[in-house]
Design an enzyme around this catalytic site. Structure first.
Site, PDB file in Angstrom:
ATOM      1  N   GLU A  93       0.854  -1.188   0.000  1.00 51.40           N
ATOM      2  CA  GLU A  93       0.000   0.000   0.000  1.00 51.40           C
ATOM      3  C   GLU A  93       0.892   1.241   0.000  1.00 51.40           C
ATOM      4  OE1 GLU A  93      -2.265   2.948  -0.021  1.00 51.40           O
ATOM      5  OE2 GLU A  93      -3.461   1.103   0.122  1.00 51.40           O
ATOM      6  N   GLY A 119       3.145  -0.117  -5.180  1.00 57.03           N
ATOM      7  CA  GLY A 119       2.813  -1.473  -5.616  1.00 57.03           C
ATOM      8  C   GLY A 119       3.407  -1.821  -6.963  1.00 57.03           C
ATOM      9  N   ASP A 164      -6.241  -4.243  -5.585  1.00 53.92           N
ATOM     10  CA  ASP A 164      -7.336  -3.614  -4.840  1.00 53.92           C
ATOM     11  C   ASP A 164      -7.112  -2.101  -4.867  1.00 53.92           C
ATOM     12  OD1 ASP A 164      -9.327  -2.894  -3.107  1.00 53.92           O
ATOM     13  OD2 ASP A 164      -8.583  -4.045  -1.392  1.00 53.92           O
ATOM     14  N   SER A 165      -7.293  -1.522  -6.046  1.00 51.09           N
ATOM     15  CA  SER A 165      -6.926  -0.128  -6.267  1.00 51.09           C
ATOM     16  C   SER A 165      -8.105   0.811  -6.052  1.00 51.09           C
ATOM     17  CB  SER A 165      -6.412   0.052  -7.699  1.00 51.09           C
ATOM     18  OG  SER A 165      -7.463  -0.168  -8.623  1.00 51.09           O
ATOM     19  N   PRO A 172      -2.728   8.436  -7.653  1.00 51.28           N
ATOM     20  CA  PRO A 172      -1.695   7.411  -7.509  1.00 51.28           C
ATOM     21  C   PRO A 172      -2.068   6.052  -8.096  1.00 51.28           C
ATOM     22  CG  PRO A 172      -2.747   7.866  -5.388  1.00 51.28           C
ATOM     23  CD  PRO A 172      -3.226   8.924  -6.342  1.00 51.28           C
TER      24      PRO A 172
END
Length: 277
Positions: free
Chosen positions: A109, A141, A158-159, A165
């Site tokens: 993260e 990541g 899991d964006s 970003p």
């Protein structure tokens, strides 16, 4: 006593908004990467917001976290090493740890403040982050997958939405890097937004993942606080077919089941047309 007239409103596009009545603001800050707010809502419990967009709520978080995690983990024959890119709230990690085969779960993260705020305000979601099998890396990541070739059985992207970003997490070069970071029978899953609002993005990601991986599949889940409620995920698989997945082998799910797994791949014709065009 009158009800609060304080509202959080997410501008989902120029013609559509989502409004939630809030009782109070619990936290607000500008991190190095984004604005971060936590509200107590009247309808959905606590709400996490990044850059003005709903990330998760107490009431419906389980749908997203179960479906981004368990579909791939039941499709893979023996997932031991799992990477979550993004997902600083810890919900995907919590679900991953329900699988006894998992020996190591890495959370990469970029914004450590999301992890800290989630631990403080969403302890039920972030409950797995202190598990000894979990390695929390506050890092980019994209760089992380580039540095760990051939290491993971499953990678979950899991964006946040494809702005700020998270933009690079929707690029074809990134999917190539994910492919390299997976073992020969590895699987990736990425959240890929709403078929009603993000048709072009779904077409692009479906095409890109399909060109990088031997097999690609789109599936759906229904999350009330996400734009339009219908949400898509795209799987890239080097070997396994999710239609041949094992029966549900974890306890405590509230949305995911063997039947829901199979049904999630039964796409409405208009969604099928999106990924075939």
């Amino acid at each position: 006593m009158t009800r609060s007239e304080l509202w959080f409103t997410e501008q989902q596009n120029s013609n559509l908004k989502l409004g939630l009545r809030i009782n109070k603001t619990l936290h607000s800050e500008q991190t190095e990467f984004q604005s971060l707010d936590v509200y107590e809502t009247a309808e959905y419990g606590k709400l996490l917001v990044l850059d003005g967009c709903v990330m998760t709520t107490d009431r419906d978080e389980f749908v997203y976290h179960e479906m981004i995690s368990h579909v791939a983990l039941h499709t893979h024959a023996n997932p031991k090493n799992v990477l979550v890119i993004g997902g600083g709230d810890g919900g995907a990690i919590r679900e991953i740890l329900k699988h006894e085969s998992v020996e190591r779960a890495v959370l990469a993260e970029i914004d450590g403040r999301v992890v800290a705020a989630s631990k403080e305000y969403f302890p039920g979601i972030a409950s797995g982050l202190s598990d000894p099998r979990v390695d929390v890396q506050v890092t980019d990541g994209i760089q992380y997958v580039n540095d760990h070739a051939g290491e993971f059985d499953v990678i979950l992207v899991d964006s946040t939405d494809p702005v700020g970003p998270a933009v690079g997490l929707f690029a074809k070069d990134f999917y190539h890097a994910v492919h390299r970071a997976l073992k020969p029978d590895g699987i990736m899953v990425a959240q890929t937004e709403s078929p009603f609002m993000n048709a072009n993005l779904i077409q692009k990601t479906s095409r890109d993942i399909g060109e990088v991986f031997k097999n690609s599949y789109l599936y759906l889940a229904y999350i009330p606080t996400y734009p339009t409620g219908m949400w898509s995920f795209t799987m890239g698989s080097k070997q396994y077919d999710p239609h041949q997945a094992s029966a549900c082998r974890v306890a405590g799910t509230k949305y995911y089941s063997t039947e829901v797994h199979q049904a999630a791949f039964a796409l409405p014709p208009f969604v099928q047309e999106l990924i075939q065009s």
